[in-house]
Design an enzyme around this catalytic site. Sequence first.
Site, PDB file in Angstrom:
ATOM      1  N   HIS A 202       0.795  -1.227   0.000  1.00 15.76           N
ATOM      2  CA  HIS A 202       0.000   0.000   0.000  1.00 15.76           C
ATOM      3  C   HIS A 202       0.828   1.279   0.000  1.00 15.76           C
ATOM      4  CE1 HIS A 202       0.941  -0.045   4.272  1.00 15.76           C
ATOM      5  NE2 HIS A 202       0.588   1.231   4.322  1.00 15.76           N
TER       6      HIS A 202
HETATM    7  C1  UD1 Z   1      -2.201   5.021   6.431  1.00 17.34           C
HETATM    8  C2  UD1 Z   1      -0.883   5.455   7.042  1.00 17.34           C
HETATM    9  C3  UD1 Z   1       0.163   4.358   6.847  1.00 17.34           C
HETATM   10  C4  UD1 Z   1      -0.343   3.035   7.358  1.00 17.34           C
HETATM   11  C5  UD1 Z   1      -1.654   2.721   6.676  1.00 17.34           C
HETATM   12  C6  UD1 Z   1      -2.214   1.403   7.151  1.00 17.34           C
HETATM   13  C7  UD1 Z   1      -0.483   7.880   6.931  1.00 17.34           C
HETATM   14  C8  UD1 Z   1       0.383   8.915   6.329  1.00 17.34           C
HETATM   15  N1  UD1 Z   1      -0.357   6.662   6.409  1.00 17.34           N
HETATM   16  O1  UD1 Z   1      -1.987   4.980   5.032  1.00 17.34           O
HETATM   17  O2  UD1 Z   1       1.329   4.712   7.556  1.00 17.34           O
HETATM   18  O3  UD1 Z   1       0.606   2.033   7.074  1.00 17.34           O
HETATM   19  O4  UD1 Z   1      -2.584   3.769   6.959  1.00 17.34           O
HETATM   20  O5  UD1 Z   1      -3.433   1.097   6.590  1.00 17.34           O
HETATM   21  O6  UD1 Z   1      -1.221   8.167   7.843  1.00 17.34           O
HETATM   22  N2  UD1 Z   1      -9.481   4.331   2.520  1.00 17.34           N
HETATM   23  C9  UD1 Z   1     -10.704   3.689   2.485  1.00 17.34           C
HETATM   24  N3  UD1 Z   1     -11.233   3.278   3.656  1.00 17.34           N
HETATM   25  C10 UD1 Z   1     -10.642   3.489   4.845  1.00 17.34           C
HETATM   26  C11 UD1 Z   1      -9.413   4.156   4.878  1.00 17.34           C
HETATM   27  C12 UD1 Z   1      -8.834   4.570   3.709  1.00 17.34           C
HETATM   28  O7  UD1 Z   1     -11.280   3.480   1.435  1.00 17.34           O
HETATM   29  O8  UD1 Z   1     -11.203   3.072   5.884  1.00 17.34           O
HETATM   30  C13 UD1 Z   1      -8.853   4.741   1.253  1.00 17.34           C
HETATM   31  C14 UD1 Z   1      -9.206   6.135   0.848  1.00 17.34           C
HETATM   32  O9  UD1 Z   1      -9.362   6.144  -0.536  1.00 17.34           O
HETATM   33  C15 UD1 Z   1      -7.984   6.932   1.228  1.00 17.34           C
HETATM   34  C16 UD1 Z   1      -6.860   5.932   1.043  1.00 17.34           C
HETATM   35  O10 UD1 Z   1      -7.443   4.673   1.375  1.00 17.34           O
HETATM   36  O11 UD1 Z   1      -7.835   8.066   0.443  1.00 17.34           O
HETATM   37  C17 UD1 Z   1      -5.679   6.217   1.923  1.00 17.34           C
HETATM   38  O12 UD1 Z   1      -6.043   6.234   3.297  1.00 17.34           O
HETATM   39  P1  UD1 Z   1      -5.160   7.069   4.381  1.00 17.34           P
HETATM   40  O13 UD1 Z   1      -5.572   6.786   5.742  1.00 17.34           O
HETATM   41  O14 UD1 Z   1      -5.112   8.475   3.979  1.00 17.34           O
HETATM   42  O15 UD1 Z   1      -3.707   6.504   4.204  1.00 17.34           O
HETATM   43  P2  UD1 Z   1      -3.223   5.005   4.060  1.00 17.34           P
HETATM   44  O16 UD1 Z   1      -2.692   4.868   2.696  1.00 17.34           O
HETATM   45  O17 UD1 Z   1      -4.258   4.048   4.539  1.00 17.34           O
END
Ligand code: UD1
Length: 384
Positions: A202
């Site tokens: 990811h």
């Molecule tokens: C975040 C953390 C990362 C961690 C990861 C674990 C930061 C900078 N990064 O990255 O260190 O390893 O979580 O999962 O905080 N989304 C969904 N549903 C959810 C959550 C996210 O669909 O419940 C999608 C959304 O499109 C979102 C994307 O995932 O834009 C990224 O989510 P985000 O929490 O911003 O960062 P991660 O890539 O998950």
Amino acid sequence: MNIVGARPNMMKVAPLMAEMKRHAEIDPVLVHTGQHYDYAMSQVFFDQLKMPEPDYNLEVGSGTHHSQTAEIVRRFGELVAKDRPDMVLVAGDVNSTIACALVAAKENIPVAHVEAGLRSFDRSMPEEINRLLTDAITDLLFTTEESGNVNLANEGVPAEKIHFVGNLMIDSLVGALDLARRSALIQELAIKPRGFAILTLHRPSNVDDPDQLRRTLAAIAKIAERIPVLFPCHPRTAARIDQAGISGLNTWEHGPVSGSGLWKMPPASYLDFLGLVDRAACVLTDSGGIQEETTYLGIPCLTYRENTERPVTVALGTNKLVGSDPDRLLKEALLILDRETADENSAAVPPPLWDGKTAPRIVEVLKQCWRDRQSCCRQPVATV
Ligand code: UD1
């Protein structure tokens, strides 16, 4: 006030909440920023880790890094103004970590950071920025491995602020392993121990460039000609696969997996994932925490990144850094599969203090700090 925001925070804060509740002088409050919000990325972890429902959910949801971080700062700032905690405890390196630490520090509320001092020395990683900034404004720094102590000392953090307490994630793992080994998903997949590999991906550096993602999945498809590769897929990765128009992955929804192939699955629950890792032939990942879980369980792990902020998993554990070249990943995975795989997990010795007792150690430090009014707690707090 204990903060969770994203999936990897849950297994660190759950044992701490439970331990704090055993001490009458501590009144733990749980705040969920809502950075992760899907059932599969959030609520299922609360359920399986037996975490109480959050006292507050800030429901920030997704966004760009800056808008997400800013929104957490804004909403957490309002909460802190209303319900002033004696201390704010943050974990890991996600956007929620730095956002809540920043609010607390500016309000002159002591900040504790669980998993302090880890450094990849790669500032193109958003998590590295979060780690550096959080530690710079933290009063009590709880470290998981010796490299954290060294990094913080090199950055000039006074020794009395640093507490080497071990790894809270291993507290959760130790508590959950029996149940994980009986997980429903393992039964449903009907998969043999050491008869499959696991993939998680990811990191922006691996999934945001369509070419890199395509080449990576092509290499993994070759590994999957030898052994089924189960791929619990993070939502951001699933979105990138769709955007890049990559096809050819099997989609798993239900039932046994037989034969070879790369199987994209929904994100796994905590117990399902742990149960799978525990019986995998190997794990291919760009995650941070999974490097630690495989080390504890003695499962070979190939970390598909140029660096790791968790060097103890390479020095003492089962982790190997293979860089981000798909050909190297393929070569190293085949080497593991060619080795005769024993039925038992390798008898890896867990790193120091990864013993399932980190939460009590942290609580002891917090109580001591309160009692002594140490300089690490910047303002007088209620008498214990
Ligand atoms: C975040 C953390 C990362 C961690 C990861 C674990 C930061 C900078 N990064 O990255 O260190 O390893 O979580 O999962 O905080 N989304 C969904 N549903 C959810 C959550 C996210 O669909 O419940 C999608 C959304 O499109 C979102 C994307 O995932 O834009 C990224 O989510 P985000 O929490 O911003 O960062 P991660 O890539 O998950």
